[in-house]
Write an enzyme that holds these catalytic residues in place. Sequence first.
Site, PDB file in Angstrom:
ATOM      1  N   LYS A 129       0.859  -1.175   0.000  1.00  0.00           N
ATOM      2  CA  LYS A 129       0.000   0.000   0.000  1.00  0.00           C
ATOM      3  C   LYS A 129       0.899   1.230   0.000  1.00  0.00           C
ATOM      4  O   LYS A 129       1.878   1.291   0.767  1.00  0.00           O
ATOM      5  CB  LYS A 129      -0.883   0.000   1.245  1.00  0.00           C
ATOM      6  CG  LYS A 129      -1.890  -1.151   1.283  1.00  0.00           C
ATOM      7  CD  LYS A 129      -2.992  -0.969   0.243  1.00  0.00           C
ATOM      8  CE  LYS A 129      -4.110  -1.970   0.462  1.00  0.00           C
ATOM      9  NZ  LYS A 129      -5.173  -1.838  -0.563  1.00  0.00           N
ATOM     10  N   LYS A 181     -13.098  -7.857  -8.491  1.00  0.00           N
ATOM     11  CA  LYS A 181     -13.592  -8.351  -7.202  1.00  0.00           C
ATOM     12  C   LYS A 181     -15.073  -8.653  -7.393  1.00  0.00           C
ATOM     13  O   LYS A 181     -15.836  -7.767  -7.798  1.00  0.00           O
ATOM     14  CB  LYS A 181     -13.442  -7.292  -6.102  1.00  0.00           C
ATOM     15  CG  LYS A 181     -11.996  -7.004  -5.693  1.00  0.00           C
ATOM     16  CD  LYS A 181     -11.948  -5.988  -4.566  1.00  0.00           C
ATOM     17  CE  LYS A 181     -10.501  -5.606  -4.266  1.00  0.00           C
ATOM     18  NZ  LYS A 181     -10.415  -4.477  -3.305  1.00  0.00           N
TER      19      LYS A 181
HETATM   20  O1  OSB Z   1      -7.722  -1.930  -2.344  1.00  0.00           O
HETATM   21  O2  OSB Z   1      -7.387  -3.933  -2.941  1.00  0.00           O
HETATM   22  C1  OSB Z   1      -7.764  -3.115  -2.104  1.00  0.00           C
HETATM   23  C2  OSB Z   1      -8.458  -4.961   1.155  1.00  0.00           C
HETATM   24  C3  OSB Z   1      -9.598  -4.324   1.558  1.00  0.00           C
HETATM   25  C4  OSB Z   1     -10.123  -3.313   0.805  1.00  0.00           C
HETATM   26  C5  OSB Z   1      -9.488  -2.906  -0.369  1.00  0.00           C
HETATM   27  C6  OSB Z   1      -8.343  -3.552  -0.793  1.00  0.00           C
HETATM   28  C7  OSB Z   1      -7.809  -4.573  -0.009  1.00  0.00           C
HETATM   29  C8  OSB Z   1      -6.588  -5.248  -0.398  1.00  0.00           C
HETATM   30  C9  OSB Z   1      -6.577  -6.752  -0.464  1.00  0.00           C
HETATM   31  O3  OSB Z   1      -5.595  -4.647  -0.691  1.00  0.00           O
HETATM   32  C10 OSB Z   1      -6.227  -7.438   0.822  1.00  0.00           C
HETATM   33  C11 OSB Z   1      -6.448  -8.928   0.747  1.00  0.00           C
HETATM   34  O4  OSB Z   1      -7.571  -9.394   0.961  1.00  0.00           O
HETATM   35  O5  OSB Z   1      -5.489  -9.655   0.498  1.00  0.00           O
HETATM   36 MG    MG Z   2      -7.039  -1.974  -4.385  1.00  0.00          MG
END
Ligand code: OSB
Ligand code: MG
Length: 368
Positions: free
Chosen positions: A163, A262
């Site tokens: 991130k 997703k």
């Molecule tokens: O932005 O991909 C995203 C998790 C929650 C909400 C948004 C995101 C995420 C992740 C994936 O980055 C985390 C995971 O489940 O491995």
């Molecule tokens: Mg994302």
Amino acid sequence: MNIASVELLVIKMPLKQPFVTHLGEVKEREGIIVKALDKEGIAGYGEGVAFSSPWYTEETVTTSMHMLSDFLIPLLQKEPIGHPWQAARLFHSIRRNNMAKAAIETALWDLYAKQHRQPLAETLGGTAKFIPSGVVVAAHSMTKAREQIEQYLAEGYKRIKVKINPDMDYTFLSEVRRLYPELPILADANSAYTLKDVDRLMALDELNLLMIEQPLAHDDLIEHAILQKQIQTPICLDESIVSYEDARKAIEYGSCKVINIKVGRVGGVYEAKRIHDYCYEKGIPVWCGGMIEFGVSRAHNIALASLPGFMIPGDISASSRFWDEDIISPEVTVENGMITVPKSPGIGYELNSKRLEQTITHKRTFKF
Ligand code: OSB
Ligand code: MG
């Protein structure tokens, strides 16, 4: 589909460690498990992936429960369906609320596959026997993030996503790149930038990132197209793509070169597959995103990611990435960076009823 009842279970579990983004942190995960039972006693499972608060999309666990209880399930009760894709059509009369729709629609796909004694992956047209797994690092500090990367690489993950935001981007990523010159790295900004940051984002080009995910606004396609013309790193869209139509426009306008699919965000497996099929035809790679999910949604993701267009490791990690003990049995495991696509009917995992019971906070049943 001979549905006899639908049960909604709200569950809650603490994460092993907080999941931190510039939008906030998740320490505890609430979710909804949907059980669709047919008249023969076959059970299909789905999962609602909205969070407790609306930080990622506008939905929450509470809005999902409202939509399911007062609109989506009543529609199904009124109009029996023969195939899960008809649920997608039925739900079209309700605007958005995609995670609520996907919660019940995924349960119907699992039920349908089980009724036909078929693995869900096969029902969807998936061919892969193994899928590559990726993991997300989302920690409080650069030091913690570096520790996590080291741990996940030791566990066999072959692709890391980190991130980023304007306070933690170039310095951090260049350090990771120096330590791991060959590692496939993906950076996810969750809309932390604007077009004013073009120079910051251009600077990342030299780090050979696989892609940058959702740098600009959560609902934007236009400015991402402007940005993509100025940076070499491929842009991947997550939040901006909530439907097939969004995916089509993003590709036509040049807003991205990759799409994160997703199931929850796009309103179900049917829509996810439409996006996949379109991207496959256009030569646009897709990968399966994650939602810090429990085992049911994780299992659905594995089935989906067995489709041929999922060419890049997704955010599908082992159950143990987030949970001390998951609600499915066996748990999802990663071996040498790969997950085995199950061969048994439906999602191919059983519910761990003892563990599930421990996590339930609220329950509602609807008779058909
Ligand atoms: O932005 O991909 C995203 C998790 C929650 C909400 C948004 C995101 C995420 C992740 C994936 O980055 C985390 C995971 O489940 O491995
Ligand atoms: Mg994302």
